[in-house]
Design a protein around this motif. Structure first.
Motif, PDB file in Angstrom:
ATOM      1  N   MET A   1      -8.356   6.339  13.051  1.00 40.93           N
ATOM      2  CA  MET A   1      -6.822   5.543  12.447  1.00 40.93           C
ATOM      3  C   MET A   1      -6.303   7.221  11.436  1.00 40.93           C
ATOM      4  N   PRO A   2      -4.681   6.666  12.232  1.00 44.49           N
ATOM      5  CA  PRO A   2      -4.059   7.870  10.843  1.00 44.49           C
ATOM      6  C   PRO A   2      -4.204   7.971   9.505  1.00 44.49           C
ATOM      7  N   ARG A   3      -4.320   8.873   8.513  1.00 43.58           N
ATOM      8  CA  ARG A   3      -4.347   8.596   7.399  1.00 43.58           C
ATOM      9  C   ARG A   3      -2.859   9.228   6.762  1.00 43.58           C
ATOM     10  N   THR A   4      -3.181   8.378   5.684  1.00 43.65           N
ATOM     11  CA  THR A   4      -1.199   8.468   5.670  1.00 43.65           C
ATOM     12  C   THR A   4      -1.407   9.842   4.383  1.00 43.65           C
ATOM     13  N   LEU A   5      -0.692  10.189   4.728  1.00 46.31           N
ATOM     14  CA  LEU A   5      -0.889  11.866   3.160  1.00 46.31           C
ATOM     15  C   LEU A   5       0.442  11.960   2.272  1.00 46.31           C
ATOM     16  N   ILE A   6       1.289  11.625   1.796  1.00 43.73           N
ATOM     17  CA  ILE A   6       2.201  10.741   1.102  1.00 43.73           C
ATOM     18  C   ILE A   6       3.586   9.906   1.922  1.00 43.73           C
ATOM     19  N   ARG A   7       3.795   9.428   0.862  1.00 43.66           N
ATOM     20  CA  ARG A   7       4.708   8.802   0.585  1.00 43.66           C
ATOM     21  C   ARG A   7       6.159   9.085  -0.049  1.00 43.66           C
ATOM     22  N   LYS A   8       7.360   8.900  -0.187  1.00 45.57           N
ATOM     23  CA  LYS A   8       8.637   9.393  -0.420  1.00 45.57           C
ATOM     24  C   LYS A   8      10.175   8.491  -0.352  1.00 45.57           C
ATOM     25  N   ASP A   9      10.463   8.567  -1.657  1.00 44.04           N
ATOM     26  CA  ASP A   9      12.098   8.438  -1.804  1.00 44.04           C
ATOM     27  C   ASP A   9      12.953   8.821  -1.402  1.00 44.04           C
ATOM     28  N   PRO A  10      13.421   8.537   0.248  1.00 38.36           N
ATOM     29  CA  PRO A  10      14.612   9.229   1.401  1.00 38.36           C
ATOM     30  C   PRO A  10      15.633   9.376   0.374  1.00 38.36           C
ATOM     31  N   SER A  11      15.753   8.411  -0.802  1.00 36.72           N
ATOM     32  CA  SER A  11      16.915   8.536  -1.419  1.00 36.72           C
ATOM     33  C   SER A  11      17.052   9.970  -2.501  1.00 36.72           C
ATOM     34  N   ASN A  12      16.822  10.258  -1.977  1.00 36.89           N
ATOM     35  CA  ASN A  12      16.503  11.930  -3.319  1.00 36.89           C
ATOM     36  C   ASN A  12      16.443  12.852  -2.577  1.00 36.89           C
ATOM     37  N   PHE A  13      16.807  12.537  -1.370  1.00 39.65           N
ATOM     38  CA  PHE A  13      17.586  14.033  -0.471  1.00 39.65           C
ATOM     39  C   PHE A  13      19.255  13.828  -0.140  1.00 39.65           C
ATOM     40  N   LYS A  14      19.663  14.956  -0.387  1.00 44.65           N
ATOM     41  CA  LYS A  14      21.084  14.909  -1.119  1.00 44.65           C
ATOM     42  C   LYS A  14      21.547  16.146   0.317  1.00 44.65           C
ATOM     43  N   TYR A 143       0.751  17.997   0.539  1.00 40.55           N
ATOM     44  CA  TYR A 143      -0.364  17.464   0.681  1.00 40.55           C
ATOM     45  C   TYR A 143      -1.854  17.804  -0.441  1.00 40.55           C
ATOM     46  N   GLN A 144      -1.082  18.242  -1.186  1.00 45.22           N
ATOM     47  CA  GLN A 144      -2.330  18.324  -2.030  1.00 45.22           C
ATOM     48  C   GLN A 144      -3.313  17.272  -2.748  1.00 45.22           C
ATOM     49  N   GLY A 145      -2.705  16.656  -2.331  1.00 46.24           N
ATOM     50  CA  GLY A 145      -3.633  14.545  -2.856  1.00 46.24           C
ATOM     51  C   GLY A 145      -4.674  14.613  -2.152  1.00 46.24           C
ATOM     52  N   ALA A 146      -4.220  14.314  -0.470  1.00 43.21           N
ATOM     53  CA  ALA A 146      -4.715  13.899   0.217  1.00 43.21           C
ATOM     54  C   ALA A 146      -5.633  14.814   0.610  1.00 43.21           C
ATOM     55  N   LEU A 147      -5.641  16.486   1.270  1.00 43.85           N
ATOM     56  CA  LEU A 147      -5.759  17.190   1.573  1.00 43.85           C
ATOM     57  C   LEU A 147      -6.529  18.854   1.085  1.00 43.85           C
ATOM     58  N   VAL A 221       7.556   8.184   5.332  1.00 46.74           N
ATOM     59  CA  VAL A 221       5.876   8.745   5.228  1.00 46.74           C
ATOM     60  C   VAL A 221       5.666   9.259   6.357  1.00 46.74           C
ATOM     61  N   ALA A 222       4.204  10.470   5.803  1.00 45.57           N
ATOM     62  CA  ALA A 222       4.003  11.266   6.515  1.00 45.57           C
ATOM     63  C   ALA A 222       2.165  11.223   6.552  1.00 45.57           C
ATOM     64  N   ARG A 223       1.551  11.326   7.968  1.00 41.43           N
ATOM     65  CA  ARG A 223       0.799  10.773   8.145  1.00 41.43           C
ATOM     66  C   ARG A 223      -0.475  11.986   9.571  1.00 41.43           C
ATOM     67  N   LEU A 224      -1.792  11.941   9.433  1.00 45.50           N
ATOM     68  CA  LEU A 224      -2.066  13.190   9.869  1.00 45.50           C
ATOM     69  C   LEU A 224      -3.502  12.677  11.299  1.00 45.50           C
ATOM     70  N   GLU A 225      -2.712  12.455  12.249  1.00 50.11           N
ATOM     71  CA  GLU A 225      -3.459  11.717  13.252  1.00 50.11           C
ATOM     72  C   GLU A 225      -4.384  12.562  14.026  1.00 50.11           C
ATOM     73  N   ARG A 226      -5.311  13.140  14.061  1.00 50.26           N
ATOM     74  CA  ARG A 226      -6.504  13.736  14.051  1.00 50.26           C
ATOM     75  C   ARG A 226      -6.230  13.257  16.181  1.00 50.26           C
ATOM     76  N   ARG A 227      -6.369  12.533  16.811  1.00 53.55           N
ATOM     77  CA  ARG A 227      -6.155  11.528  18.077  1.00 53.55           C
ATOM     78  C   ARG A 227      -4.880  12.275  18.623  1.00 53.55           C
ATOM     79  N   ARG A 228      -3.697  12.557  17.816  1.00 53.25           N
ATOM     80  CA  ARG A 228      -2.630  13.015  19.057  1.00 53.25           C
ATOM     81  C   ARG A 228      -2.168  14.528  17.503  1.00 53.25           C
TER      82      ARG A 228
END
Length: 302
Positions: A1-14, A143-147, A221-228
């Protein structure tokens, strides 16, 4: 099952649109107009035409960076490619690690490039995940908080030979001399940095994974999927592609199928400063290097 690593607000990008001037001797760019958010930038990425491939002035939607990353493994060199699904173009390609340059880094795109390596290319050893370093600069650990990143060991990025023609941001010549091209289908300027990745000697049972962001419910959303793992090693021979494509799992190279594979526009033919294609077929690209179909099959199953 994919593991969610981080979620970000795209509006921060300029970012900022560009004004680009090119001649046979070099290319320069500078910011133009008002900052754009991610959606506004995408809306500007529409096909354009340029009559003269070696001398022109043009307004472009954005600056992008890519990293042609060379990994030496078991005495052989490989380029690292990642799989990307492109809903806006209706295709899936293998591409270099790449990303959009934000407004505050337009004059230092190398910083964006090495940050993209940290975000997209994950290296897992038997003792944990590897962080990285470029010269005196530590790469971020996004991804310090997840890995669990190792503290006592890291990989190193180093510049390889740069392009012959200089690229300038205003009056500042860019370090590491990236290759530059204007991509006509997306009205963008692309810089390609040529870097090497050196593994620590104590890295055991190494696996490579690609992590990319996707937009979900207004969040990136960034996810780690070990099977892919979605990151591939393209085998080189004397610095040129030999036809082999692999994944790396626990220190073992596993052959990957090349059936129906397409490569992104950075592998397409460049005319002067221009690239006109959106993608190139794997077999057509290899034929430019004289790799025959029989060689490809043999190497892919080696």
């Amino acid at each position: 099952m994919p593991r969610t690593l981080i979620r970000k607000d795209p509006s921060n990008f300029k970012t900022l649109p560009l004004f680009v001037e090119a001649s046979p001797d070099g290319l320069s760019y500078q910011s133009l107009g008002q900052p754009l958010n991610f959606q506004q930038m995408l809306e500007r990425r529409r096909p354009i035409e340029v009559a003269d491939s070696s001398r022109f002035s043009v307004e472009l939607a954005n600056l992008g960076v890519s990293v042609r990353l060379t990994l030496r493994l078991h005495g052989r060199d490989y380029w690292l490619l990642v799989r990307q699904r492109r809903p806006d173009r209706g295709d899936t390609v293998l591409k270099l690690i790449s990303g959009y340059v934000p407004a505050h880094e337009l004059n230092l795109p190398l910083l964006t490039a090495i940050q993209e390596v940290a975000e997209e290319c994950l290296l897992e050893s038997a003792d944990g995940w590897l962080s990285g370093r470029f010269a005196d600069t530590w790469l971020p650990t996004p991804y310090q908080g997840a890995l669990r990143y190792r503290e006592s060991s890291h990989f190193r990025l180093s510049p390889l030979s740069g392009a012959a023609r200089p690229v300038q941001c205003g009056n500042l010549t860019l370090l590491e001399r990236p290759r530059a091209y204007v991509h006509l289908p997306t009205a963008s300027l692309q810089l390609v940095y040529d870097l090497s990745l050196e593994l620590p000697r104590d890295a055991r049972q190494l696996s490579l994974f690609h992590v990319d962001e996707c937009l979900e419910d207004g969040r990136l959303v960034a996810r780690l999927e070990r099977r892919r793992p979605d990151i591939y090693l393209l085998a080189l021979q004397r610095g040129l592609p030999s036809g082999g494509l692999f994944t790396l799992r626990k220190g073992e190279l596993l052959p990957a199928s090349t059936r129906g594979v397409w490569l992104s526009e950075s592998f397409a033919e460049q005319d002067g400063w221009l690239v006109r294609d959106e993608r190139v077929r794997w077999k057509d690209w290899l034929q430019r290097y004289g790799v025959k179909p029989s060689q490809r099959r043999a190497l892919a199953s080696a």
